[in-house]
Motif scaffolding. Sequence first.
Motif, PDB file in Angstrom:
ATOM      1  N   TYR A 163       0.820  -1.215   0.000  1.00 47.01           N
ATOM      2  CA  TYR A 163       0.000   0.000   0.000  1.00 47.01           C
ATOM      3  C   TYR A 163       0.852   1.261   0.000  1.00 47.01           C
ATOM      4  O   TYR A 163       0.439   2.286  -0.548  1.00 47.01           O
ATOM      5  CB  TYR A 163      -0.970  -0.009   1.184  1.00 47.01           C
ATOM      6  CG  TYR A 163      -2.105  -0.992   0.997  1.00 47.01           C
ATOM      7  CD1 TYR A 163      -3.078  -0.770   0.020  1.00 47.01           C
ATOM      8  CD2 TYR A 163      -2.190  -2.140   1.772  1.00 47.01           C
ATOM      9  CE1 TYR A 163      -4.116  -1.674  -0.166  1.00 47.01           C
ATOM     10  CE2 TYR A 163      -3.228  -3.045   1.588  1.00 47.01           C
ATOM     11  CZ  TYR A 163      -4.185  -2.811   0.617  1.00 47.01           C
ATOM     12  OH  TYR A 163      -5.205  -3.706   0.419  1.00 47.01           O
ATOM     13  N   ASP A 164       2.037   1.198   0.600  1.00 50.15           N
ATOM     14  CA  ASP A 164       2.946   2.338   0.506  1.00 50.15           C
ATOM     15  C   ASP A 164       3.308   2.602  -0.958  1.00 50.15           C
ATOM     16  O   ASP A 164       3.421   3.753  -1.387  1.00 50.15           O
ATOM     17  CB  ASP A 164       4.223   2.082   1.311  1.00 50.15           C
ATOM     18  CG  ASP A 164       4.012   2.243   2.803  1.00 50.15           C
ATOM     19  OD1 ASP A 164       2.969   2.802   3.192  1.00 50.15           O
ATOM     20  OD2 ASP A 164       4.878   1.806   3.580  1.00 50.15           O
ATOM     21  N   PHE A 165       3.486   1.520  -1.714  1.00 53.38           N
ATOM     22  CA  PHE A 165       3.787   1.660  -3.139  1.00 53.38           C
ATOM     23  C   PHE A 165       2.603   2.277  -3.886  1.00 53.38           C
ATOM     24  O   PHE A 165       2.787   3.119  -4.774  1.00 53.38           O
ATOM     25  CB  PHE A 165       4.120   0.289  -3.733  1.00 53.38           C
ATOM     26  CG  PHE A 165       4.419   0.325  -5.205  1.00 53.38           C
ATOM     27  CD1 PHE A 165       5.537   0.991  -5.698  1.00 53.38           C
ATOM     28  CD2 PHE A 165       3.569  -0.302  -6.114  1.00 53.38           C
ATOM     29  CE1 PHE A 165       5.803   1.039  -7.057  1.00 53.38           C
ATOM     30  CE2 PHE A 165       3.828  -0.271  -7.473  1.00 53.38           C
ATOM     31  CZ  PHE A 165       4.951   0.404  -7.944  1.00 53.38           C
TER      32      PHE A 165
ATOM     33  N   LYS B  59       4.136   5.333   8.072  1.00 58.12           N
ATOM     34  CA  LYS B  59       4.486   6.754   8.065  1.00 58.12           C
ATOM     35  C   LYS B  59       4.871   7.230   6.672  1.00 58.12           C
ATOM     36  O   LYS B  59       4.478   8.324   6.256  1.00 58.12           O
ATOM     37  CB  LYS B  59       5.650   7.010   9.035  1.00 58.12           C
ATOM     38  CG  LYS B  59       6.109   8.466   9.042  1.00 58.12           C
ATOM     39  CD  LYS B  59       7.233   8.692  10.051  1.00 58.12           C
ATOM     40  CE  LYS B  59       7.700  10.141  10.003  1.00 58.12           C
ATOM     41  NZ  LYS B  59       8.768  10.392  10.988  1.00 58.12           N
ATOM     42  N   ILE B  60       5.633   6.432   5.929  1.00 59.05           N
ATOM     43  CA  ILE B  60       6.041   6.828   4.575  1.00 59.05           C
ATOM     44  C   ILE B  60       4.817   7.007   3.688  1.00 59.05           C
ATOM     45  O   ILE B  60       4.715   7.962   2.911  1.00 59.05           O
ATOM     46  CB  ILE B  60       6.994   5.778   3.968  1.00 59.05           C
ATOM     47  CG1 ILE B  60       8.272   5.668   4.797  1.00 59.05           C
ATOM     48  CG2 ILE B  60       7.334   6.147   2.526  1.00 59.05           C
ATOM     49  CD1 ILE B  60       9.069   6.956   4.873  1.00 59.05           C
ATOM     50  N   GLY B  61       3.864   6.068   3.808  1.00 54.01           N
ATOM     51  CA  GLY B  61       2.641   6.180   3.026  1.00 54.01           C
ATOM     52  C   GLY B  61       1.874   7.441   3.365  1.00 54.01           C
ATOM     53  O   GLY B  61       1.316   8.103   2.482  1.00 54.01           O
ATOM     54  N   LEU B  62       1.826   7.788   4.645  1.00 54.29           N
ATOM     55  CA  LEU B  62       1.115   8.996   5.064  1.00 54.29           C
ATOM     56  C   LEU B  62       1.799  10.243   4.509  1.00 54.29           C
ATOM     57  O   LEU B  62       1.134  11.211   4.116  1.00 54.29           O
ATOM     58  CB  LEU B  62       1.045   9.057   6.589  1.00 54.29           C
ATOM     59  CG  LEU B  62       0.219  10.214   7.174  1.00 54.29           C
ATOM     60  CD1 LEU B  62      -1.209  10.172   6.665  1.00 54.29           C
ATOM     61  CD2 LEU B  62       0.242  10.166   8.701  1.00 54.29           C
ATOM     62  N   ILE B  63       3.130  10.233   4.464  1.00 52.65           N
ATOM     63  CA  ILE B  63       3.863  11.352   3.865  1.00 52.65           C
ATOM     64  C   ILE B  63       3.465  11.511   2.404  1.00 52.65           C
ATOM     65  O   ILE B  63       3.233  12.631   1.915  1.00 52.65           O
ATOM     66  CB  ILE B  63       5.381  11.140   3.997  1.00 52.65           C
ATOM     67  CG1 ILE B  63       5.819  11.298   5.454  1.00 52.65           C
ATOM     68  CG2 ILE B  63       6.153  12.136   3.117  1.00 52.65           C
ATOM     69  CD1 ILE B  63       7.278  10.984   5.701  1.00 52.65           C
TER      70      ILE B  63
ATOM     71  N   LEU C 277      -9.661   8.600   4.752  1.00 51.55           N
ATOM     72  CA  LEU C 277      -9.764   7.140   4.878  1.00 51.55           C
ATOM     73  C   LEU C 277      -8.730   6.590   5.857  1.00 51.55           C
ATOM     74  O   LEU C 277      -9.061   5.782   6.730  1.00 51.55           O
ATOM     75  CB  LEU C 277      -9.575   6.474   3.513  1.00 51.55           C
ATOM     76  CG  LEU C 277     -10.721   6.556   2.507  1.00 51.55           C
ATOM     77  CD1 LEU C 277     -10.308   5.896   1.202  1.00 51.55           C
ATOM     78  CD2 LEU C 277     -11.984   5.908   3.046  1.00 51.55           C
ATOM     79  N   VAL C 278      -7.472   7.003   5.705  1.00 50.69           N
ATOM     80  CA  VAL C 278      -6.408   6.408   6.512  1.00 50.69           C
ATOM     81  C   VAL C 278      -6.386   6.948   7.939  1.00 50.69           C
ATOM     82  O   VAL C 278      -5.883   6.276   8.851  1.00 50.69           O
ATOM     83  CB  VAL C 278      -5.023   6.613   5.860  1.00 50.69           C
ATOM     84  CG1 VAL C 278      -4.984   5.979   4.490  1.00 50.69           C
ATOM     85  CG2 VAL C 278      -4.646   8.081   5.784  1.00 50.69           C
ATOM     86  N   LEU C 279      -6.923   8.139   8.154  1.00 49.88           N
ATOM     87  CA  LEU C 279      -6.932   8.693   9.509  1.00 49.88           C
ATOM     88  C   LEU C 279      -8.157   8.275  10.306  1.00 49.88           C
ATOM     89  O   LEU C 279      -8.159   8.337  11.529  1.00 49.88           O
ATOM     90  CB  LEU C 279      -6.854  10.219   9.461  1.00 49.88           C
ATOM     91  CG  LEU C 279      -5.523  10.803   8.982  1.00 49.88           C
ATOM     92  CD1 LEU C 279      -5.583  12.321   8.982  1.00 49.88           C
ATOM     93  CD2 LEU C 279      -4.371  10.333   9.846  1.00 49.88           C
TER      94      LEU C 279
ATOM     95  N   THR D  53       4.278  14.555  10.016  1.00 53.08           N
ATOM     96  CA  THR D  53       4.159  13.130  10.364  1.00 53.08           C
ATOM     97  C   THR D  53       5.173  12.665  11.408  1.00 53.08           C
ATOM     98  O   THR D  53       5.309  11.472  11.638  1.00 53.08           O
ATOM     99  CB  THR D  53       4.334  12.263   9.095  1.00 53.08           C
ATOM    100  OG1 THR D  53       5.609  12.570   8.478  1.00 53.08           O
ATOM    101  CG2 THR D  53       3.229  12.527   8.101  1.00 53.08           C
ATOM    102  N   GLU D  54       5.864  13.589  12.053  1.00 53.11           N
ATOM    103  CA  GLU D  54       6.872  13.201  13.043  1.00 53.11           C
ATOM    104  C   GLU D  54       6.286  12.373  14.177  1.00 53.11           C
ATOM    105  O   GLU D  54       6.915  11.454  14.680  1.00 53.11           O
ATOM    106  CB  GLU D  54       7.562  14.447  13.601  1.00 53.11           C
ATOM    107  CG  GLU D  54       8.622  15.017  12.658  1.00 53.11           C
ATOM    108  CD  GLU D  54       9.322  16.228  13.253  1.00 53.11           C
ATOM    109  OE1 GLU D  54       8.829  16.758  14.276  1.00 53.11           O
ATOM    110  OE2 GLU D  54      10.339  16.652  12.690  1.00 53.11           O
ATOM    111  N   GLY D  55       5.073  12.670  14.605  1.00 52.11           N
ATOM    112  CA  GLY D  55       4.469  11.934  15.720  1.00 52.11           C
ATOM    113  C   GLY D  55       3.463  10.899  15.298  1.00 52.11           C
ATOM    114  O   GLY D  55       2.626  10.481  16.099  1.00 52.11           O
ATOM    115  N   VAL D  56       3.531  10.448  14.046  1.00 53.39           N
ATOM    116  CA  VAL D  56       2.505   9.538  13.535  1.00 53.39           C
ATOM    117  C   VAL D  56       2.557   8.169  14.184  1.00 53.39           C
ATOM    118  O   VAL D  56       1.584   7.425  14.183  1.00 53.39           O
ATOM    119  CB  VAL D  56       2.642   9.396  11.998  1.00 53.39           C
ATOM    120  CG1 VAL D  56       3.837   8.533  11.632  1.00 53.39           C
ATOM    121  CG2 VAL D  56       1.373   8.820  11.395  1.00 53.39           C
TER     122      VAL D  56
END
Length: 203
Positions: free
Chosen positions: A3-5, A120-124, A162-164, A108-111
Amino acid sequence: MIYDFIYLLLLLTGIVVLVENRLSRIIFFLSVQGFLLVFPVLQTHEGDLKHAISLIVMVVLFKGILTPWVLNWTANKSKMNESTTPRFGYLATLLFMVLGLVLAVKITEGVSVLSIPVHKIGLIYVILLVYVGILCFVVRRNWLALIAGFCVFENGIFVLTLVLDKGLPFGLEFGSFLDAILVIVSGGILQLSPHMHTKERKL
């Protein structure tokens, strides 16, 4: 993570919409992005297949097919120039992107303390997608490219919600399809406007 991809691909299609100089390719990659939204829906609705299927149908119909089709139809009917370039050039656009990357990393430091189904990478990537949509309003001049940028922005907001917050009420998710409704209505008004047709005849 797979999913990150997918989130990376969403970001890359948004960047193409931002910097691409051919309207036909902007519309094509906007359609590709619409189909890619199916995967975040599957990720965040694993336990509710009925809800997921209904939302996927809406995503494919509105974001993958209908919105790009209306944009393409409007561009053809309006006899738009195929080429378009960023307002400030590609170097300035790249600098804006770097600033957005720094901002996304800070946000996203505190994700790690959040309970969300995304790395975290996906959220970025998702936050950068929202930023790319906003950036389109700054660097684009062609109005169709501006609408495409708005769609990218709204797609980013859709994935972010969706992700949050897994399993948002269906009514809230339906609100994320307002971009398609806006595009459809705007395209229809432009083609029905006597002023628009008068301008075309003069050209």
